[in-house]
Design a protein around this motif. Structure first.
Motif, PDB file in Angstrom:
ATOM      1  N   LEU A 417       0.816  -1.215   0.000  1.00  0.00           N
ATOM      2  CA  LEU A 417       0.000   0.000   0.000  1.00  0.00           C
ATOM      3  C   LEU A 417       0.848   1.262   0.000  1.00  0.00           C
ATOM      4  O   LEU A 417       0.563   2.226  -0.702  1.00  0.00           O
ATOM      5  CB  LEU A 417      -0.919   0.013   1.224  1.00  0.00           C
ATOM      6  N   VAL A 418       1.889   1.262   0.810  1.00  0.00           N
ATOM      7  CA  VAL A 418       2.719   2.462   0.971  1.00  0.00           C
ATOM      8  C   VAL A 418       3.975   2.394   0.109  1.00  0.00           C
ATOM      9  O   VAL A 418       4.395   3.391  -0.469  1.00  0.00           O
ATOM     10  CB  VAL A 418       3.092   2.659   2.452  1.00  0.00           C
ATOM     11  N   LEU A 444       2.069  11.360  -5.425  1.00  0.00           N
ATOM     12  CA  LEU A 444       2.228  10.515  -4.235  1.00  0.00           C
ATOM     13  C   LEU A 444       0.929  10.449  -3.442  1.00  0.00           C
ATOM     14  O   LEU A 444       0.495   9.361  -3.026  1.00  0.00           O
ATOM     15  CB  LEU A 444       3.359  11.038  -3.355  1.00  0.00           C
ATOM     16  N   LEU A 445       0.292  11.593  -3.231  1.00  0.00           N
ATOM     17  CA  LEU A 445      -0.985  11.605  -2.509  1.00  0.00           C
ATOM     18  C   LEU A 445      -2.029  10.753  -3.229  1.00  0.00           C
ATOM     19  O   LEU A 445      -2.774   9.998  -2.597  1.00  0.00           O
ATOM     20  CB  LEU A 445      -1.498  13.042  -2.366  1.00  0.00           C
ATOM     21  N   SER A 446      -2.071  10.866  -4.552  1.00  0.00           N
ATOM     22  CA  SER A 446      -3.045  10.100  -5.335  1.00  0.00           C
ATOM     23  C   SER A 446      -2.768   8.604  -5.236  1.00  0.00           C
ATOM     24  O   SER A 446      -3.692   7.791  -5.093  1.00  0.00           O
ATOM     25  CB  SER A 446      -3.007  10.537  -6.804  1.00  0.00           C
ATOM     26  N   GLY A 447      -1.476   8.228  -5.336  1.00  0.00           N
ATOM     27  CA  GLY A 447      -1.118   6.822  -5.224  1.00  0.00           C
ATOM     28  C   GLY A 447      -1.511   6.234  -3.880  1.00  0.00           C
ATOM     29  O   GLY A 447      -2.050   5.120  -3.797  1.00  0.00           O
ATOM     30  N   LEU A 448      -1.278   6.983  -2.805  1.00  0.00           N
ATOM     31  CA  LEU A 448      -1.654   6.526  -1.467  1.00  0.00           C
ATOM     32  C   LEU A 448      -3.166   6.418  -1.340  1.00  0.00           C
ATOM     33  O   LEU A 448      -3.696   5.441  -0.792  1.00  0.00           O
ATOM     34  CB  LEU A 448      -1.109   7.494  -0.411  1.00  0.00           C
ATOM     35  N   SER A 451      -4.505   3.396  -3.335  1.00  0.00           N
ATOM     36  CA  SER A 451      -4.106   2.145  -2.678  1.00  0.00           C
ATOM     37  C   SER A 451      -4.964   1.878  -1.449  1.00  0.00           C
ATOM     38  O   SER A 451      -5.437   0.752  -1.231  1.00  0.00           O
ATOM     39  CB  SER A 451      -2.625   2.209  -2.286  1.00  0.00           C
ATOM     40  N   ILE A 452      -5.156   2.918  -0.640  1.00  0.00           N
ATOM     41  CA  ILE A 452      -5.973   2.761   0.567  1.00  0.00           C
ATOM     42  C   ILE A 452      -7.432   2.483   0.194  1.00  0.00           C
ATOM     43  O   ILE A 452      -8.103   1.652   0.820  1.00  0.00           O
ATOM     44  CB  ILE A 452      -5.858   4.019   1.450  1.00  0.00           C
ATOM     45  N   TRP A 453      -7.926   3.164  -0.849  1.00  0.00           N
ATOM     46  CA  TRP A 453      -9.300   2.930  -1.322  1.00  0.00           C
ATOM     47  C   TRP A 453      -9.487   1.464  -1.701  1.00  0.00           C
ATOM     48  O   TRP A 453     -10.493   0.833  -1.331  1.00  0.00           O
ATOM     49  CB  TRP A 453      -9.586   3.847  -2.509  1.00  0.00           C
ATOM     50  N   VAL A 454      -8.530   0.902  -2.427  1.00  0.00           N
ATOM     51  CA  VAL A 454      -8.632  -0.500  -2.839  1.00  0.00           C
ATOM     52  C   VAL A 454      -8.613  -1.420  -1.616  1.00  0.00           C
ATOM     53  O   VAL A 454      -9.425  -2.349  -1.505  1.00  0.00           O
ATOM     54  CB  VAL A 454      -7.486  -0.865  -3.810  1.00  0.00           C
ATOM     55  N   TYR A 455      -7.718  -1.160  -0.675  1.00  0.00           N
ATOM     56  CA  TYR A 455      -7.593  -2.004   0.519  1.00  0.00           C
ATOM     57  C   TYR A 455      -8.879  -1.965   1.345  1.00  0.00           C
ATOM     58  O   TYR A 455      -9.396  -2.993   1.785  1.00  0.00           O
ATOM     59  CB  TYR A 455      -6.409  -1.535   1.356  1.00  0.00           C
ATOM     60  N   TYR A 512      -1.248  -4.715  -4.938  1.00  0.00           N
ATOM     61  CA  TYR A 512      -1.463  -3.399  -4.317  1.00  0.00           C
ATOM     62  C   TYR A 512      -0.348  -2.423  -4.697  1.00  0.00           C
ATOM     63  O   TYR A 512      -0.586  -1.256  -4.975  1.00  0.00           O
ATOM     64  CB  TYR A 512      -1.522  -3.507  -2.791  1.00  0.00           C
ATOM     65  N   SER A 513       0.884  -2.919  -4.667  1.00  0.00           N
ATOM     66  CA  SER A 513       2.021  -2.048  -4.963  1.00  0.00           C
ATOM     67  C   SER A 513       1.978  -1.560  -6.411  1.00  0.00           C
ATOM     68  O   SER A 513       2.327  -0.395  -6.694  1.00  0.00           O
ATOM     69  CB  SER A 513       3.340  -2.780  -4.693  1.00  0.00           C
ATOM     70  N   CYS A 514       1.543  -2.428  -7.338  1.00  0.00           N
ATOM     71  CA  CYS A 514       1.452  -2.021  -8.753  1.00  0.00           C
ATOM     72  C   CYS A 514       0.443  -0.891  -8.928  1.00  0.00           C
ATOM     73  O   CYS A 514       0.669   0.048  -9.704  1.00  0.00           O
ATOM     74  CB  CYS A 514       1.044  -3.209  -9.622  1.00  0.00           C
TER      75      CYS A 514
END
Length: 531
Positions: A417-418, A444-448, A451-455, A512-514
């Motif tokens: 995620l991070v 970076l903010l968008s990626g985080l 990722s959090i939205w998906v999790y 998640y990382s991708c």
């Protein structure tokens, strides 16, 4: 067959006590040895940039494998099979990329904090955002690896869970505060030896009890647990060759290429050549650790293939399987179960000490030094104080870890995620000269966020699926996805249908990382072009 012991023997506790005591003694040794050192934070946080590649490589190997590997990987093989072993190939790719692209850049710049590069490439807000992101990731991750061995010890012996949590956290904080990075690295070396002995004890004794490893392999083959040839492209499968190579590579780049916990070790080496050698030797160490973990998983399955402790209620979670088997394997060998427990705790100690030392380093280098002009002695004391604070925060975070499910998937999910967005950020700076600070910060903010939205979406989908299943009547529709899927698709004849996006939320945690890397790059590049 006699009953499985429900508590450790005096000899077991003695072995465990020696492990903790020796780790603490290493911290005391380096505190005394370097008491009069005049190199300040350079000595305390980077070992004077004068450490050899062999101890650094062992430290690299154990610091992110930890109790997550000792407990989680055998349980993974027990339930899903041996596909996890392919992570070694992903890690080899990561070692090559890190050694040839990232390490030379870090040495050329002469930095102490990984995120110092981001200020020189973009601006200070980008550096601060990345540092805060790393600190939050590390607190969550370290909370899991404090909780994992404590849970194992508590579940099979009745030892108080939170006493075990406090013991791990306090011992790590103690020797890290006193001895700095040298104590961390040399305790990692000791703990690597303990982990190897624990793995070998289970492998040898388990093979003997089951009639040889050929018999173990045969039972696992018959049970469908030997699987190295799963090449399906469906991203919903938990582990396939492609998901591990693609997703695993980006996942572990977030650890080995841009995480302060690992980069700090490269910077402790005498030269770029030594640092490169350390990461390749580290991979050989990972081959040993992960291979033994997978072997222990096959022994675990062979041992319980006809009497599943989970099904009978003898253990409450998959992460308790290995210590439960150890009690049964070594019930007539006082002290050996204690060695296995020490193996689990050694993995945890190495990760916790690495994490809190790295957080201390970025706090001083990224937040304090740029706005103050104190003496090196003052900065060293501030570093020690921040180690204590972060140690306390990680102990507190262990409670949250108890709510996250299996330790392996929970830990790797947090890293993905991070770590993914951070890999995307560094890639943006290294490979795209036109990328600017606005693109980097928002990327970076968008990626985080994505990722959090998906999790969170995956968690909500699982909850909704369980609720919908309670409405099933008379008809049971088989899962359309095999046992190896990350999440089985739920169907019902009565309850409301699950939205189409649910398929997206069934994606394997390895990806998640991708998602984080891709989002950060796309948003970062678009905004850079527009601004």
């Amino acid at each position: 067959m006699s009953a499985v012991p429900t508590e450790l023997s005096t000899a077991d506790y003695a072995v465990f006590g020696v492990t903790l005591g020796f780790s603490a003694a290493i911290g005391i040794f380096y505190a005394i040895k370097d008491w009069r050192s005049r190199e300040g934070t350079e000595e305390y946080l980077l070992g004077g940039r004068n450490l050899g590649m062999i101890p650094v490589s062992l430290s690299l190997s154990v610091s992110f494998m930890s109790a997550v590997t000792v407990l989680g990987t055998p349980a993974e093989v027990y339930i899903y099979g041996t596909m996890y072993w392919w992570f070694l190939l992903a890690m080899l790719i990561v070692a090559v990329v890190t050694s040839e692209l990232y390490i030379p850049m870090f040495y050329k710049m002469g930095i102490s904090s990984t995120y110092e590069y981001l200020e020189k490439r973009f601006n200070r807000p980008v550096r601060i955002l990345a540092t805060v992101t790393f600190i939050l990731e590390t607190i969550f991750y370290v909370g899991i690896v404090i909780y994992a061995p404590s849970l194992a010890l508590s579940a099979v012996t009745g030892f108080d869970l939170w006493t075990a949590v406090m013991s791990t956290g306090i011992v790590c904080t103690f020797y890290t505060t006193l001895g700095g990075i040298k104590a961390v690295i040399w305790t990692d070396v000791f703990q690597a030896v303990v982990m190897l002995c624990g793995f070998l004890a289970v492998t040898i004794r388990g093979s003997i009890v089951l009639g040889g490893y050929e018999k173990v392999w045969q039972i696992c083959e018959e049970g469908g647990r030997i699987d190295f040839l799963h090449f399906d492209l469906d991203p919903r499968y938990r582990h396939t060759f492609w998901s591990i190579i693609v997703g695993g590579t980006f996942l572990w780049l977030g650890v080995y290429a841009v995480s302060q916990s690992q980069v700090q070790r490269y910077l402790c080496c005498r030269s770029v050549k030594q640092a490169k050698g350390a990461i390749y030797l580290n991979w050989l160490g990972l081959v040993v650790i992960i291979s033994l973990s997978v072997i222990n998983g096959t022994i675990l399955y062979a041992f319980y293939h006809d009497c599943d402790p989970l099904g009978t209620g003898k253990v409450g979670a998959t992460d308790q399987l290995l210590p439960y088997m150890a009690l049964e394997l070594f019930k007539d060998y006082p002290g050996v179960t204690g060695l296995v427990v020490s193996c689990i705790f050694s993995g945890s100690l190495s990760t916790v000490s690495s994490g809190i030392n790295a957080m201390s380093c970025v706090t001083v280098e990224d937040f304090i030094k740029p706005v103050t002009k104190w003496s090196d002695t003052t900065y060293t004391w501030v570093s020690k104080g921040s180690v204590i604070i972060y140690g306390g925060l990680c102990i507190a975070m262990a409670y949250l870890a108890s709510q996250l499910g299996g330790v392996l998937e929970a830990a790797l999910s947090i890293l993905g995620l991070v770590g993914g967005p951070l890999v995307g950020l560094f890639t943006l700076g290294l490979l795209f000269p036109f990328a600017n600070s606005i693109g980097a910060f928002v990327g970076l903010l968008s990626g985080l966020a994505v990722s959090i939205w998906v999790y969170v979406g995956i968690g909500l989908k699982n909850i909704v699926s369980k609720v919908i299943n309670t409405y099933k009547v008379n008809a049971t529709v088989p899962s359309t996805i095999a046992l190896n899927m990350s999440t089985a698709m739920m169907t019902t004849t009565v309850a409301p249908e699950i939205p189409a996006i649910a398929d997206f939320y069934s994606i394997s945690y390895v990806y998640y990382s991708c998602i984080g890397v891709g989002t950060t790059l796309v948003i970062g590049l678009l905004l850079s072009l527009l601004t």
